[in-house]
Design an enzyme around this catalytic site. Structure first.
Site, mmCIF file in Angstrom:
data_model
loop_
_atom_site.group_PDB
_atom_site.id
_atom_site.type_symbol
_atom_site.label_atom_id
_atom_site.label_comp_id
_atom_site.label_asym_id
_atom_site.label_seq_id
_atom_site.Cartn_x
_atom_site.Cartn_y
_atom_site.Cartn_z
ATOM 1 N N ARG A 33 0.785 -1.021 0.170
ATOM 2 C CA ARG A 33 -0.113 0.153 -0.009
ATOM 3 C C ARG A 33 0.804 1.338 -0.167
ATOM 4 N NH1 ARG A 33 -2.357 2.794 5.038
ATOM 5 N NH2 ARG A 33 -3.538 4.557 3.963
ATOM 6 N N GLU A 64 -3.444 0.313 8.603
ATOM 7 C CA GLU A 64 -2.347 0.525 9.034
ATOM 8 C C GLU A 64 -2.110 -0.137 10.344
ATOM 9 O OE1 GLU A 64 -1.140 4.038 10.003
ATOM 10 O OE2 GLU A 64 -1.282 4.465 7.250
ATOM 11 N N ASN A 114 -7.333 1.286 9.959
ATOM 12 C CA ASN A 114 -6.035 2.374 10.464
ATOM 13 C C ASN A 114 -6.087 1.764 12.275
ATOM 14 O OD1 ASN A 114 -5.502 2.038 8.256
ATOM 15 N ND2 ASN A 114 -4.954 4.514 8.494
ATOM 16 N N HIS A 155 -2.405 11.377 1.364
ATOM 17 C CA HIS A 155 -1.675 10.899 2.534
ATOM 18 C C HIS A 155 -1.672 11.981 2.653
ATOM 19 C CE1 HIS A 155 -0.905 6.810 5.454
ATOM 20 N NE2 HIS A 155 0.088 8.348 5.770
ATOM 21 N N TYR A 178 -4.190 1.536 16.097
ATOM 22 C CA TYR A 178 -2.640 1.704 17.409
ATOM 23 C C TYR A 178 -2.551 1.523 18.231
ATOM 24 C CZ TYR A 178 0.181 2.980 12.461
ATOM 25 O OH TYR A 178 0.089 2.736 11.616
ATOM 26 N N GLU A 213 -6.595 8.649 6.227
ATOM 27 C CA GLU A 213 -7.049 9.034 8.286
ATOM 28 C C GLU A 213 -7.378 10.567 7.261
ATOM 29 O OE1 GLU A 213 -3.530 8.358 10.471
ATOM 30 O OE2 GLU A 213 -3.771 6.243 10.368
HETATM 31 O O1 IFM Z 1 3.464 7.627 9.766
HETATM 32 C C1 IFM Z 1 2.132 7.540 10.225
HETATM 33 C C2 IFM Z 1 1.075 7.014 9.256
HETATM 34 O O2 IFM Z 1 1.872 7.888 7.780
HETATM 35 C C3 IFM Z 1 -0.667 7.543 8.931
HETATM 36 N N1 IFM Z 1 -1.063 6.371 10.398
HETATM 37 C C4 IFM Z 1 -0.355 6.132 11.675
HETATM 38 C C5 IFM Z 1 1.513 6.379 10.946
HETATM 39 C C6 IFM Z 1 1.957 5.844 12.484
HETATM 40 O O3 IFM Z 1 2.244 7.522 13.274
#
Ligand code: IFM
Length: 478
Positions: A84, A379, A302, A128, A304, A173
């Protein structure tokens, strides 16, 4: 790490599962002044003193623009079957309007052809975060015209690459573009205007809808169009009604503001009410919501770390604990009565708590909210302080543990009925981590930022084995 215990039976994935890695143009390409490319908002922002760590910028980044054959070969060597990446808008359409620059499109065509030749399926993200600076100068995402310009750009890229790229993502995002870019100002273009942030969110949604139709009008019907959202898992500090109201507030601003119109054709009533002192939403015109709610082929998630909130107790907020950088301006318009808290547990270098249960929760939520829509984890990954050892290797057991735990959570969601079709690790290689510059390493491939030498970390070998076998290795991969 709650889900990291070794499972009793091997963790295996469906045979057609997509195993990829993700990157974005400004974070890796460099070559910012080559072949007609003009500055994007991230060029301007990163060259503004004080905006990024150590004044870092993406002028060279990791020079992927010139080294892409080596990077594709690395992925092929590891055994990945998908990649991607994003297209730099100002490389393709330097002023953000008008005709395309052929040489810019040619770069992406060469990249895609290289991927296809090695059996790696490209997934192309159109946006992006790198808006052409000229469009920001004309008002940026708070202005409706930017959505129209985005659709025109989408059509250009769709016409050029729709014959060879099947997976398309409109926006990555959009929350960050709107609320970090125009609200807290920790991202480009660095504006700190809560009303502009909400206007930007609407015009990003509109841009997504317009771009989706534009793509469909020029691409073969087999191609799939999606959006990647960094949807948040928002949890209450306590079950009190006040803390649950804080969850509602942040959930609307993090999630509802995008998936409301995109998936359900309406902004949540609670969002409109809670932000009524910030904006009157009069820029949502008749027909916009229909335009935004285009049928999609997939949804990108995405993930985290989760977000923990409570009602503010009136005490000063202290350093921001929402994980979105240091700014005295909030990225959460109309949510002054919400306090953010650090979640307990092990953290990555970003200070983000490792919590794979959040990924499972998120997937299950969208499986319920968007039944029938295939999901991709577009992500997921972690930054750690990786070092090259004396033996020239990079050992990153924390990242392997992180990936194992999160992939186990994905597998659990599939078992629980979610239609998850693929996973893209963030990131293929260390790169420019926005306001953190080069200080945070998310890659499974280490990059020496002085020599640009690439060295696969032990996590790359581990993940490669996952991709090749469709199962999580039970014994450590050296
Ligand atoms: O690096 C970023 C990415 O560009 C978008 N999502 C989160 C990642 C980590 O912060």
């Amino acid at each position: 790490m709650s889900d990291s215990a070794q499972p009793a039976t091997p963790v295996t994935f469906p045979p057609a599962f997509v195993w990829g890695a993700a990157t974005s143009a400004y974070q890796i390409e460099g070559a910012v002044r080559e072949d007609g490319r003009t500055p994007s908002i991230w060029d301007t922002f990163s060259h503004t003193p004080g905006k990024t760590a150590d004044g870092d910028h993406g002028d060279i980044a990791v020079d992927h623009y010139h080294r892409y054959p080596e990077d594709v070969a690395l992925m092929a060597g590891l055994g990945l079957n998908a990649y991607r990446f994003s297209v730099s808008w100002s490389r393709v359409q330097p002023t953000g309007r008008g005709p395309a620059v052929q040489v810019g499109l040619d770069f992406y065509r060469r990249l895609v052809d290289e991927l296809l030749a090695r059996g790696i399926r490209p997934a192309l993200t159109l946006y992006h975060w790198d808006l052409p600076q000229e469009l920001e100068d004309a008002g940026g995402w708070p202005e409706r015209d930017t959505a129209q310009r985005f659709a025109e750009y989408a059509q250009i890229v769709g016409e050029a690459l729709g014959d060879r790229v099947e997976q398309w993502i409109t926006l990555n995002e959009p929350w960050c573009s709107a609320f970090l870019g125009y609200g807290s100002g920790v991202h480009a273009p660095g504006r700190t205007d809560p009303a502009a942030a909400l206007r930007a969110a609407h015009h990003l949604n509109l841009g997504h809808g317009l771009a989706t139709s534009a793509l469909r009008s020029v691409m073969p019907a087999r191609n799939q169009v999606a959006i990647s959202l960094n949807s948040s898992v928002v949890r209450p500090l306590s079950p009190s009604p006040a803390d649950l109201a804080a969850v509602r507030r942040i959930d609307d601003l993090a999630n509802g503001v995008f998936h409301g119109p995109v998936l359900h054709g309406a902004y949540p009533a609670t969002l409109l009410e809670a932000t009524s002192t910030v904006t009157d939403w009069s820029y949502v015109l008749d027909g916009d919501l229909r335009t935004i709610q285009q049928p999609l082929d997939a949804l990108g998630l995405n993930y985290y770390t989760p977000t923990l909130v409570s009602a503010a107790d009136g005490a000063p907020d202290g350093p921001r604990a929402d994980g979105h950088g240091a700014s005295s301006f909030s990225p959460w318009p109309g949510a002054e009565d919400v306090a953010f808290h650090q979640t307990a547990g092990e953290r990555t270098e970003m200070g983000w708590t490792v919590d794979p249960s959040g990924l499972h929760e998120l997937i299950m939520r969208y499986a319920r909210e968007a039944p029938g829509l295939p999901l991709y984890i577009t992500e997921n990954g972690a930054a750690y302080e990786d070092k090259v050892d004396a033996d020239g290797r990079v050992h990153d057991p924390e990242r392997i543990a992180y990936l194992r735990a999160h992939l186990t959570a994905v597998r659990r969601a599939i078992t629980d009925g979610a239609d998850v079709r693929g996973y893209y690790l963030w990131s293929l290689m260390d790169n420019f981590e926005w306001a953190y510059g080069y200080a945070k390493r998310f890659g499974m491939v280490h990059v020496d930022f002085a020599t640009l030498e690439r060295t696969p970390k032990s996590s790359a070998r581990w993940y490669g084995e996952v991709a090749r076998t469709g199962a999580l290795p039970e014994v450590p991969v050296a």
